[in-house]
Design a protein around this motif. Structure first.
Motif, PDB file in Angstrom:
ATOM      1  N   HIS A 141      10.207   4.530   7.878  1.00 37.82           N
ATOM      2  CA  HIS A 141       9.489   4.414   9.149  1.00 37.82           C
ATOM      3  C   HIS A 141       8.655   3.145   9.240  1.00 37.82           C
ATOM      4  N   HIS A 142       7.834   2.884   8.222  1.00 35.76           N
ATOM      5  CA  HIS A 142       7.068   1.633   8.210  1.00 35.76           C
ATOM      6  C   HIS A 142       6.641   1.276   6.791  1.00 35.76           C
ATOM      7  N   ILE A 143       6.184   0.036   6.646  1.00 34.65           N
ATOM      8  CA  ILE A 143       5.637  -0.438   5.383  1.00 34.65           C
ATOM      9  C   ILE A 143       4.152  -0.706   5.596  1.00 34.65           C
TER      10      ILE A 143
ATOM     11  N   ILE B 125       4.215   6.414  -2.021  1.00 34.29           N
ATOM     12  CA  ILE B 125       5.287   6.836  -1.123  1.00 34.29           C
ATOM     13  C   ILE B 125       4.620   7.813  -0.178  1.00 34.29           C
ATOM     14  N   GLN B 126       4.730   7.565   1.115  1.00 34.76           N
ATOM     15  CA  GLN B 126       4.080   8.419   2.104  1.00 34.76           C
ATOM     16  C   GLN B 126       5.144   9.195   2.871  1.00 34.76           C
ATOM     17  N   LEU B 127       5.308  10.460   2.507  1.00 26.58           N
ATOM     18  CA  LEU B 127       6.229  11.324   3.242  1.00 26.58           C
ATOM     19  C   LEU B 127       5.480  11.813   4.472  1.00 26.58           C
TER      20      LEU B 127
ATOM     21  N   ASP C  74       0.835  -1.206   0.000  1.00 27.23           N
ATOM     22  CA  ASP C  74       0.000   0.000   0.000  1.00 27.23           C
ATOM     23  C   ASP C  74       0.864   1.248   0.000  1.00 27.23           C
ATOM     24  N   HIS C  75       1.799   1.308   0.945  1.00 24.88           N
ATOM     25  CA  HIS C  75       2.697   2.461   0.976  1.00 24.88           C
ATOM     26  C   HIS C  75       3.994   2.156   1.714  1.00 24.88           C
ATOM     27  N   VAL C  76       4.994   2.942   1.344  1.00 27.80           N
ATOM     28  CA  VAL C  76       6.262   2.972   2.056  1.00 27.80           C
ATOM     29  C   VAL C  76       6.289   4.328   2.756  1.00 27.80           C
TER      30      VAL C  76
ATOM     31  N   ALA D 255      -4.174  -1.285  11.129  1.00 27.09           N
ATOM     32  CA  ALA D 255      -3.659  -1.789  12.408  1.00 27.09           C
ATOM     33  C   ALA D 255      -2.138  -1.862  12.284  1.00 27.09           C
ATOM     34  N   PHE D 256      -1.451  -1.404  13.330  1.00 24.64           N
ATOM     35  CA  PHE D 256       0.012  -1.439  13.342  1.00 24.64           C
ATOM     36  C   PHE D 256       0.509  -2.638  14.150  1.00 24.64           C
ATOM     37  N   ILE D 257       1.622  -3.197  13.690  1.00 20.35           N
ATOM     38  CA  ILE D 257       2.269  -4.337  14.342  1.00 20.35           C
ATOM     39  C   ILE D 257       3.677  -3.917  14.746  1.00 20.35           C
TER      40      ILE D 257
ATOM     41  N   ILE E 167       5.019  -2.724  10.776  1.00 22.19           N
ATOM     42  CA  ILE E 167       4.083  -3.097   9.707  1.00 22.19           C
ATOM     43  C   ILE E 167       2.730  -2.452   9.987  1.00 22.19           C
ATOM     44  N   GLU E 168       2.141  -1.906   8.930  1.00 23.93           N
ATOM     45  CA  GLU E 168       0.770  -1.393   9.014  1.00 23.93           C
ATOM     46  C   GLU E 168      -0.078  -2.193   8.037  1.00 23.93           C
ATOM     47  N   LEU E 169      -1.146  -2.776   8.546  1.00 30.19           N
ATOM     48  CA  LEU E 169      -2.106  -3.468   7.684  1.00 30.19           C
ATOM     49  C   LEU E 169      -3.137  -2.446   7.244  1.00 30.19           C
TER      50      LEU E 169
HETATM   51 CO    CO Z   1       1.189   4.308   7.111  1.00 31.59          CO
END
Ligand code: CO
Length: 133
Positions: free
Chosen positions: A78-80, A54-56, A7-9, A116-118, A128-130
């Motif tokens: 930061h997360h995927i 890409i999420q800045l 989904d995003h980096v 949801a974050f892991i 990880i973010e679902l």
């Molecule tokens: Co995110």
């Protein structure tokens, strides 16, 4: 396979305008979506790449998790965000596999998503973010 797409980096940056300008200059990137997420203390700019982003991301207040990350680790990955059909089911599958959830139940994310974050500990060092659209 539960994951349907990257989904995003998410990349933590000190100055969102400067980072957006850099991506515009370097890649001809256009900002697809911008949002302040008050509960997380973040402002984000999403640059679309095919069906992913890409999420800045930058902090909007000193006590936000992104602010703490920037203080201790500096700018960087930061997360995927992994896209899934059903966030609740994916979260449960991860918990069953031994993951440590940060969110016990899915919650609203940006763009009207459910997320949801892991915790990275238990997931080989990656936050990880679902993401369910
Ligand atoms: Co995110």
């Amino acid at each position: 396979m539960i994951l349907t797409e990257i989904d995003h980096v998410a990349i933590a940056v000190h100055d969102l305008e400067e980072a957006v300008n850099y991506y515009q200059q370097a890649f001809g990137a256009e900002v697809h979506h911008r949002e302040v997420v008050e509960r997380d203390g973040v402002e984000e700019a999403l640059i679309k790449v095919a069906d992913s982003y890409i999420q800045l991301t930058t902090a909007t207040r000193d006590d936000s998790p992104i602010a703490k990350f920037l203080q201790t680790r500096g700018e960087g990955l930061h997360h995927i965000g992994y896209r899934v059909q059903n966030c609740q089911a994916a979260l449960q599958a991860m918990i069953d596999a031994g993951a440590r959830p940060i969110d016990e139940v899915p919650r609203p994310g940006s763009r009207g998503t459910t997320v949801a974050f892991i915790h990275p500990k238990g997931s080989h060092g990656t936050l990880i973010e679902l993401v369910e659209e």
